[in-house]
Design an enzyme around this catalytic site. Structure first.
Site, PDB file in Angstrom:
ATOM      1  N   HIS A  39      10.373  -0.563   5.272  1.00 35.72           N
ATOM      2  CA  HIS A  39      11.619   0.100   4.877  1.00 35.72           C
ATOM      3  C   HIS A  39      12.147   0.951   6.019  1.00 35.72           C
ATOM      4  CE1 HIS A  39      10.629  -0.370   0.370  1.00 35.72           C
ATOM      5  NE2 HIS A  39      11.302  -1.386   0.844  1.00 35.72           N
ATOM      6  N   HIS A  74       3.858  -4.780   0.717  1.00 39.84           N
ATOM      7  CA  HIS A  74       4.124  -4.438  -0.700  1.00 39.84           C
ATOM      8  C   HIS A  74       3.536  -5.423  -1.704  1.00 39.84           C
ATOM      9  CE1 HIS A  74       6.764  -1.271   0.335  1.00 39.84           C
ATOM     10  NE2 HIS A  74       7.784  -1.995   0.706  1.00 39.84           N
ATOM     11  N   GLU A 133       6.946  -3.374  -4.579  1.00 35.46           N
ATOM     12  CA  GLU A 133       5.539  -3.310  -5.001  1.00 35.46           C
ATOM     13  C   GLU A 133       5.442  -3.356  -6.528  1.00 35.46           C
ATOM     14  OE1 GLU A 133       3.065   0.028  -3.545  1.00 35.46           O
ATOM     15  OE2 GLU A 133       2.010  -0.121  -5.463  1.00 35.46           O
ATOM     16  N   SER A 231      13.270   3.742   1.790  1.00 33.03           N
ATOM     17  CA  SER A 231      11.827   3.921   1.610  1.00 33.03           C
ATOM     18  C   SER A 231      11.498   4.943   0.518  1.00 33.03           C
ATOM     19  CB  SER A 231      11.204   4.362   2.939  1.00 33.03           C
ATOM     20  OG  SER A 231       9.908   4.851   2.709  1.00 33.03           O
ATOM     21  N   ASN A 233       8.426   5.965  -0.164  1.00 30.63           N
ATOM     22  CA  ASN A 233       7.445   6.859   0.440  1.00 30.63           C
ATOM     23  C   ASN A 233       8.132   7.947   1.267  1.00 30.63           C
ATOM     24  OD1 ASN A 233       5.836   6.726   3.470  1.00 30.63           O
ATOM     25  ND2 ASN A 233       4.780   7.606   1.715  1.00 30.63           N
ATOM     26  N   SER A 281       6.331   4.575   6.882  1.00 26.15           N
ATOM     27  CA  SER A 281       7.100   3.431   7.397  1.00 26.15           C
ATOM     28  C   SER A 281       7.906   3.808   8.639  1.00 26.15           C
ATOM     29  CB  SER A 281       8.035   2.903   6.304  1.00 26.15           C
ATOM     30  OG  SER A 281       8.815   3.960   5.789  1.00 26.15           O
TER      31      SER A 281
HETATM   32  S1  SF4 Z   1       0.764   3.241   1.711  1.00 27.20           S
HETATM   33 FE1  SF4 Z   1       0.173   1.737   3.239  1.00 27.20          FE
HETATM   34  S2  SF4 Z   1      -2.070   1.635   3.158  1.00 27.20           S
HETATM   35 FE2  SF4 Z   1      -1.355   2.621   1.284  1.00 27.20          FE
HETATM   36  S3  SF4 Z   1      -1.147   0.955  -0.197  1.00 27.20           S
HETATM   37 FE3  SF4 Z   1       0.862   1.214   0.722  1.00 27.20          FE
HETATM   38  S4  SF4 Z   1       0.891  -0.239   2.435  1.00 27.20           S
HETATM   39 FE4  SF4 Z   1      -1.250   0.036   1.834  1.00 27.20          FE
END
Ligand code: SF4
Length: 302
Positions: A39, A74, A133, A231, A233, A281
């Protein structure tokens, strides 16, 4: 002015490994990636320059047989593997092993309980609906899993039927526990005998970064958090930085560094401590280019 790049920021091992796989496989010929490999638009553009072609599900259905398609970290639902088999497409599977293990756990849970007609199970995924995901995780349950993003959405659940709670790997630990507590409170309220199975499946590669990032943010006057706009994250980690230091600003590229942010930060430029950090990312080269943009702004203003 001092400018530090956070040593703990940057690609997690799942993303690093998927990118390395793409780079290696591109040496053997044409390679497509189903969805953005990461991302982060700039890193996608870099790999596209090396020959990687980003495709979507419609493209997957029309690719010539023998094409090679990389599945990113993902992960994908079983239907993607099925389409690839039908179309004789060669899969290069770069699903992160942590995601793969989670898919296996959810599928095992589904297979174990799906036949229980008297007490149909509810597999809950704490995650972002529509995230790649999460789509892959839902696919393990024949798309019967219920995706919940906030504790307010638990009124969609039946508290008199079994509950199995899992999490998307990049969600926050606090949010997950808040959801688990809200579910337990609702069960207690309804005097239900159900004991929910709570599986904390958050990737510690992300969760462990929170404390380090917050310490980093607190130790700087101004923080630039570098991340891709798509993203999940990046959003989570940015909000943690912002909570630790309100002078934290989200940028996706060096041209988004705002001169006014530096000038209005309350310290003289020459004494200012600027921190640059990012998501799992975010490539290091991008954080370095943000640093270079700040150096340019500072040298023009001093
Ligand atoms: S954050 Fe990175 S290491 Fe953790 S599950 Fe997702 S892709 Fe895998």
């Amino acid at each position: 002015m001092s400018i530090d790049i956070d040593q703990h920021s940057g690609f997690c091992f799942g993303v690093t490994s998927a990118i390395r796989t793409a780079e290696q496989e591109l040496r053997n010929g044409a390679l497509c990636c189903l969805g953005d490999i990461v991302h982060n638009g700039q890193e996608v553009a870099r790999l596209e320059q090396l020959g990687l072609q980003t495709i979507d599900y419609d493209d997957l259905r029309t690719l010539p047989s023998g094409s090679r398609v990389l599945l990113r970290a993902h992960g994908e639902p079983p239907s993607t593997y099925w389409i690839a088999r039908q179309r004789k497409i060669n899969i290069v599977d770069a699903t992160c092993p942590v995601v793969k293990k989670l898919q296996d756990r959810i599928r095992a849970c589904y297979e174990q309980h799906k036949g229980d007609e008297a007490q149909p199970p509810q597999i809950i995924i704490y995650g972002q609906a529509g995230h790649a995901e999460v789509i892959g995780l839902q696919g393990q349950t024949n798309n019967t899993a219920i995706v919940i993003e906030t504790p307010e959405q638990i009124d969609r659940l039946d508290f008199h039927r079994p509950i199995y709670l899992f999490s998307q790997t990049t969600k926050s630990v606090e949010g997950f526990h808040a959801l688990a507590e809200a579910i337990q409170a609702a069960i207690d309220n309804q005097h239900s005998p159900i004991v929910p199975e709570v599986h904390d499946t958050i990737c510690r590669n992300v969760a462990n970064r929170v404390q380090q990032l917050q310490d980093f943010a607190r130790s700087h006057d101004v923080v630039f958090f570098v991340g891709g706009k798509k993203s999940s994250n990046a959003k989570v980690l940015y909000n943690h930085c912002l909570a630790a230091n309100p002078n934290t600003f989200f940028v996706s590229s060096p041209d988004e560094v705002d001169k006014e942010v530096l000038l209005n930060a309350g310290s003289a430029l020459e004494e200012m401590k600027v921190g640059i950090c990012g998501a799992t990312s975010t490539p290091l080269w991008l954080m370095e280019s943000v640093r270079d943009a700040i150096v340019k702004i500072a040298s023009r203003e001093e």
